[in-house]
Design an enzyme around this catalytic site. Structure first.
Site, PDB file in Angstrom:
ATOM      1  N   ASP A 295      64.362 -13.247  56.685  1.00 41.77           N
ATOM      2  CA  ASP A 295      66.368 -13.427  56.311  1.00 41.77           C
ATOM      3  C   ASP A 295      66.626 -14.367  57.154  1.00 41.77           C
ATOM      4  OD1 ASP A 295      67.634 -13.983  53.959  1.00 41.77           O
ATOM      5  OD2 ASP A 295      68.244 -12.084  53.374  1.00 41.77           O
ATOM      6  N   ASP A 296      67.641 -15.503  56.461  1.00 40.92           N
ATOM      7  CA  ASP A 296      68.598 -15.367  57.552  1.00 40.92           C
ATOM      8  C   ASP A 296      68.202 -16.162  58.681  1.00 40.92           C
ATOM      9  OD1 ASP A 296      70.163 -14.688  54.990  1.00 40.92           O
ATOM     10  OD2 ASP A 296      71.733 -14.414  56.060  1.00 40.92           O
TER      11      ASP A 296
ATOM     12  N   CYS B 155      70.425 -17.352  50.321  1.00 39.08           N
ATOM     13  CA  CYS B 155      68.933 -17.195  49.501  1.00 39.08           C
ATOM     14  C   CYS B 155      68.809 -17.567  47.960  1.00 39.08           C
ATOM     15  CB  CYS B 155      69.381 -15.776  49.666  1.00 39.08           C
ATOM     16  SG  CYS B 155      70.494 -14.425  51.452  1.00 39.08           S
TER      17      CYS B 155
ATOM     18  N   HIS C 238      65.891 -12.924  45.854  1.00 42.84           N
ATOM     19  CA  HIS C 238      66.966 -12.907  46.340  1.00 42.84           C
ATOM     20  C   HIS C 238      67.296 -11.604  45.657  1.00 42.84           C
ATOM     21  CE1 HIS C 238      71.316 -12.636  47.917  1.00 42.84           C
ATOM     22  NE2 HIS C 238      71.820 -12.546  46.601  1.00 42.84           N
TER      23      HIS C 238
ATOM     24  N   ASP D 174      64.753 -18.586  55.215  1.00 46.73           N
ATOM     25  CA  ASP D 174      64.780 -19.080  53.233  1.00 46.73           C
ATOM     26  C   ASP D 174      66.104 -20.498  53.956  1.00 46.73           C
ATOM     27  OD1 ASP D 174      67.085 -16.726  54.563  1.00 46.73           O
ATOM     28  OD2 ASP D 174      67.108 -16.506  52.354  1.00 46.73           O
ATOM     29  N   HIS D 175      66.893 -20.409  55.163  1.00 46.52           N
ATOM     30  CA  HIS D 175      67.454 -20.998  55.641  1.00 46.52           C
ATOM     31  C   HIS D 175      67.943 -20.832  56.762  1.00 46.52           C
ATOM     32  CE1 HIS D 175      70.515 -17.522  54.616  1.00 46.52           C
ATOM     33  NE2 HIS D 175      69.690 -18.059  54.033  1.00 46.52           N
TER      34      HIS D 175
END
Ligand SMILES: [Ca+2]
Ligand SMILES: [Ca+2]
Length: 481
Positions: A52-53, A92, A148, A326-327
């Site tokens: 994540d992130d 997310c 999410h 995810d980004h």
């Protein structure tokens, strides 16, 4: 232009790393040669790892000169590392909903975090990646953050850790929050927690996934393992903070006037008067960078444990490994923090794949790809039925040959009808009101100089415009958290 003294251009560092890849091609990944020599079975297992992130601040992507990610680096070294991979949405929920269904935000209307993705008319009956695997006699189990937080999807899985309703184990929280002294910022906080690794939620997710790899499986499996860090808050054990003394960390290289040539909708995304102002006022920039780096090294350790267990399992020769984030994340670039923007820091993410018999060790692919390409790739690799409605494109040609022809730019959408398109050389942004940005990464890797108004680039902009989505459906109604 007002550079931060002592800062290093992150993309300069990337170049250095690329030039020094000899060091990166060291032999010694035990599983690597084995894996590439074997032939992929008709229905291989899938180890599907989400982080994540996580932006490009990992060693093998060269996004930050200080970061230590030996485990992500060694996994990347075994197969293909996509160096120009981008999310479909820089948040997310829309990123993950798009990745897991293969449908773009502009088609689903899922653009933001508080939009229940199954309420989208386009997604209410969508067959997700693990559902498609189950329809082909695979088992599909997952743990940790794949969807999410607010919107888990029990139909996607036969079993889930910790549970189908609660996808993420709790984390230990320090007393006296906020540790950074910035008031009223909820989880926008960082600092060490005095606990052993095994009390962390991500460690528990890794333990659970390791147990799955130690089991004997009587049919092919799809194993989803989602790590939560480096998502906020950056509370990880002290030893990871100790790896990055704040007075020595390298700060991002920023231009205080960077927003001057950006359209109003872009400035609105940057919100310089919010997080950035607070971080500077509270003298927290160095500690924030330390917290993010510490959280990355913590999750890298979790990935390392998982890969070690995988190497001891009987599945090394018949399992596809896909690892993605995810980004990306801003830490002050464009006077912006977090994701939620259409610039390189927020769209660029991590994607790597190891496929026995297909990928060769140590390959890097600079073609612009997106997370929506993962679904059709897995369909091809695992012999599943094709799904013509998917909007991505299989990466199989690039897994075989990272230099294969690839004409499509990477599309990222943030909010209805705000799009970014990334080619190997340029980034083109068009906001919903028609205003634009254009950056030439050959000369401007930090995206400081917006060229959109220069008539010299009219033809380039027109070429990009052909790739903008034709439909931009209305927002799925948001729910209150
Ligand atoms: Ca995220
Ligand atoms: Ca600028």
């Amino acid at each position: 232009m007002n550079r931060i003294s002592g800062a290093m251009n992150r993309r300069d560092f990337l170049k250095l790393t690329a030039a020094g890849t000899a060091a990166f091609f060291l032999p010694g990944c035990a599983g690597a040669s084995q894996q590439s020599a074997s032939k992929l079975p008709a229905h291989p297992n899938v180890l599907f790892i989400a982080i994540d992130d996580l932006n490009d601040w990992i060693g093998c992507l060269g996004g930050h000169p200080d970061v230590k990610t030996p485990n992500l680096d060694r996994l990347a070294q075994r197969g293909v590392l996509f160096t120009n991979a981008h999310c479909s949405a820089p948040a997310c929920n829309p990123s993950r909903a798009s990745l897991m269904t293969g449908i773009l935000p502009s088609t689903s209307g899922v653009y933001h975090n508080p939009q229940p993705w199954r309420k989208s008319p386009a997604l209410s009956n969508a067959v997700t990646i693990p559902q498609h695997f189950m329809a082909h006699s695979y088992s599909a189990v997952g743990g940790g953050k794949i969807y999410h937080g607010g919107f888990p999807d029990p139909p996607s899985w036969q079993d889930y850790f910790p549970s189908q309703q609660k996808n993420k184990p709790d984390d230990p929280m320090p007393a006296n929050r906020p540790l950074n002294g910035i008031p009223k910022t909820a989880h926008f906080d960082w600092g060490p927690v005095d606990v052993p690794d095994d009390e962390m939620g991500d460690s528990k997710v890794a333990d659970w996934a390791i147990k799955q790899l130690q089991k004997k499986h009587d049919k092919s499996f799809f194993l989803g393992c989602g790590f939560f860090r480096p998502h906020l808050p950056w509370y990880v054990p002290t030893k990871y903070f100790d790896m990055y003394p704040p007075d020595k960390v390298t700060l991002p290289n920023i231009n205080e006037n960077d927003l001057d040539d950006i359209p109003p909708l872009g400035k609105k995304m940057a919100k310089p008067e919010k997080d950035h102002k607070k971080v500077i006022e509270h003298k927290q920039w160095r500690k924030a960078v330390q917290g993010y780096l510490a959280s990355i090294s913590f999750v890298d350790t979790c990935v390392g444990r998982l890969i070690d267990a995988f190497d001891k399992s009987p599945y090394t020769d018949n399992t596809v490994i896909i690892l993605w984030s995810d980004h990306g994340w801003h830490l002050g670039e464009k006077l912006h923090w977090r994701k939620f923007s259409l610039w390189e820091e927020a769209t660029h993410n991590v994607l790597m794949a190891v496929v026995p018999g297909i990928t060769k060790p140590g390959r890097r692919c600079s073609r612009p790809v997106t997370m929506v390409d993962i679904y059709p790739t897995l369909i091809e690799l695992c012999g599943l039925t094709a799904k013509p409605e998917l909007e991505g494109r299989s990466l199989l040609p690039l897994l075989k040959n990272p230099k294969a022809k690839w004409d499509r730019p990477a599309l990222t959408t943030h909010g209805r009808n705000n799009h970014s398109l990334r080619s190997e050389r340029f980034r083109y942004i068009r906001y919903s009101d028609g205003t634009e940005e254009l950056y030439d990464h050959d000369n401007d890797e930090l995206e400081w100089n917006n060229l959109a108004d220069d008539p010299k680039y009219t033809r380039i902009k027109k070429q990009f415009a052909k790739w903008l989505p034709e439909t931009n459906v209305p927002d799925v109604p948001k729910v209150k958290k």
